[in-house]
Design a protein around this motif. Sequence first.
Motif, PDB file in Angstrom:
ATOM      1  N   GLU A  35      -9.387  -7.638   0.898  1.00 42.59           N
ATOM      2  CA  GLU A  35      -8.436  -7.432  -0.194  1.00 42.59           C
ATOM      3  C   GLU A  35      -8.271  -8.769  -0.928  1.00 42.59           C
ATOM      4  O   GLU A  35      -7.762  -9.735  -0.340  1.00 42.59           O
ATOM      5  CB  GLU A  35      -7.103  -6.950   0.375  1.00 42.59           C
ATOM      6  CG  GLU A  35      -5.934  -6.980  -0.583  1.00 42.59           C
ATOM      7  CD  GLU A  35      -6.206  -6.252  -1.881  1.00 42.59           C
ATOM      8  OE1 GLU A  35      -6.052  -6.890  -2.950  1.00 42.59           O
ATOM      9  OE2 GLU A  35      -6.586  -5.066  -1.822  1.00 42.59           O
ATOM     10  N   SER A  83     -13.362 -10.737  -2.142  1.00 38.73           N
ATOM     11  CA  SER A  83     -13.481  -9.278  -2.024  1.00 38.73           C
ATOM     12  C   SER A  83     -14.387  -8.877  -0.868  1.00 38.73           C
ATOM     13  O   SER A  83     -14.445  -7.706  -0.494  1.00 38.73           O
ATOM     14  CB  SER A  83     -14.010  -8.673  -3.330  1.00 38.73           C
ATOM     15  OG  SER A  83     -15.269  -9.228  -3.655  1.00 38.73           O
ATOM     16  N   SER A 100      -4.258  -2.366   7.061  1.00 44.46           N
ATOM     17  CA  SER A 100      -5.399  -1.574   6.601  1.00 44.46           C
ATOM     18  C   SER A 100      -6.632  -2.442   6.433  1.00 44.46           C
ATOM     19  O   SER A 100      -6.542  -3.616   6.063  1.00 44.46           O
ATOM     20  CB  SER A 100      -5.080  -0.899   5.260  1.00 44.46           C
ATOM     21  OG  SER A 100      -3.980  -0.021   5.381  1.00 44.46           O
ATOM     22  N   HIS A 156      -6.914 -14.825   4.074  1.00 44.03           N
ATOM     23  CA  HIS A 156      -7.518 -14.354   5.320  1.00 44.03           C
ATOM     24  C   HIS A 156      -7.900 -15.528   6.221  1.00 44.03           C
ATOM     25  O   HIS A 156      -8.063 -16.660   5.754  1.00 44.03           O
ATOM     26  CB  HIS A 156      -8.791 -13.536   5.043  1.00 44.03           C
ATOM     27  CG  HIS A 156      -8.558 -12.236   4.347  1.00 44.03           C
ATOM     28  ND1 HIS A 156      -8.541 -12.131   2.977  1.00 44.03           N
ATOM     29  CD2 HIS A 156      -8.323 -10.997   4.832  1.00 44.03           C
ATOM     30  CE1 HIS A 156      -8.310 -10.859   2.636  1.00 44.03           C
ATOM     31  NE2 HIS A 156      -8.173 -10.152   3.746  1.00 44.03           N
ATOM     32  N   SER A 212      -6.308   2.785   8.089  1.00 46.84           N
ATOM     33  CA  SER A 212      -5.000   2.179   8.346  1.00 46.84           C
ATOM     34  C   SER A 212      -4.555   2.393   9.786  1.00 46.84           C
ATOM     35  O   SER A 212      -4.714   3.481  10.347  1.00 46.84           O
ATOM     36  CB  SER A 212      -3.939   2.765   7.404  1.00 46.84           C
ATOM     37  OG  SER A 212      -4.237   2.448   6.063  1.00 46.84           O
TER      38      SER A 212
END
Length: 307
Positions: free
Chosen positions: A196, A230, A166, A201, A171
């Motif tokens: 997220e 974020s 997602s 990442h 998603s």
Amino acid sequence: MSNVEQDPQELVCEAGEPARELVSGHQVALGGPRAMTVTRTLPAVGRRMVGAWCFVDHYGPETATMSVPPHPHTGLQTVTWLLSGEVLHRDSVGSLQQVRPGQLNLMTAGRGISHSEESPETELHGVQLWVALPEQARQVAPGFEHHADLPVARGPSYEARVVMGSFGGVSSPATVYTPLVGAEVVVDGVAELPLEPGFEHAVLTLDGSPAVDGGALPVGPLLYLGQGRSSLPVSGRGRVLLIGGAPFEEQIVMWWNFVGRSHEEIEAFRKEWTEGALFGTVTGFDGDPLRAPALPTARLKPRGRVR
């Protein structure tokens, strides 16, 4: 599996906080004497995983013929993502599928599968990735999915095709076994990509010359961003691949095309590919299956996401 040279710019950070770690990768030739050259950025000497993503090969754009004979996999999912060209996938569960740019070929190896990949001479540009399966899923039955129409998340100055997991409230229909994200993001201007915070990442530039997290990110290296973000500033023009996920806490053994948990498991997988029938048969490929390389003399050790 080839080793990766430690890059002098590479600083290995734990996945608890934001980072800016450049992993340059190394060049690998695939497919024999007329081989394609790929840049492999995962696994690296220090950074072995990003979430459950454990393998990243970026190739092209290059005029080439792809011919990867039947070979086995265990304990992982293969993700084929093209920017140009087309690749024909065959596997031992009977799948025969052409993949084209913007479409996803997802193969879940589970307890064991074999497949081949081939294309005529054409301009090829794409990414091949692996996702490690967690303990509770690594013995699932092998399977294959083709998703020709993937959802798109949009924001100011960006458009993201959600390949896995997602992103931005959108998603992918692809099957996943751990919380993760994989998205191809086209940027034109100044963008702020939603992330997220619980994920780690990384970003790979596919084309163009975008700035990521305040600095230029050329085609080639993988930029590891750590955890706790974020959002991510990206500007300029270009196309990037964003991958991430919840930090993968299990230790794994990666050797050749197998993901296991011990030297003995890998040894058994190799023996099964050489002598057994677990991995099935790929029909229709014009050529012999790949032979497994010899095991190293030293024992294979389970390793975590940071070596």
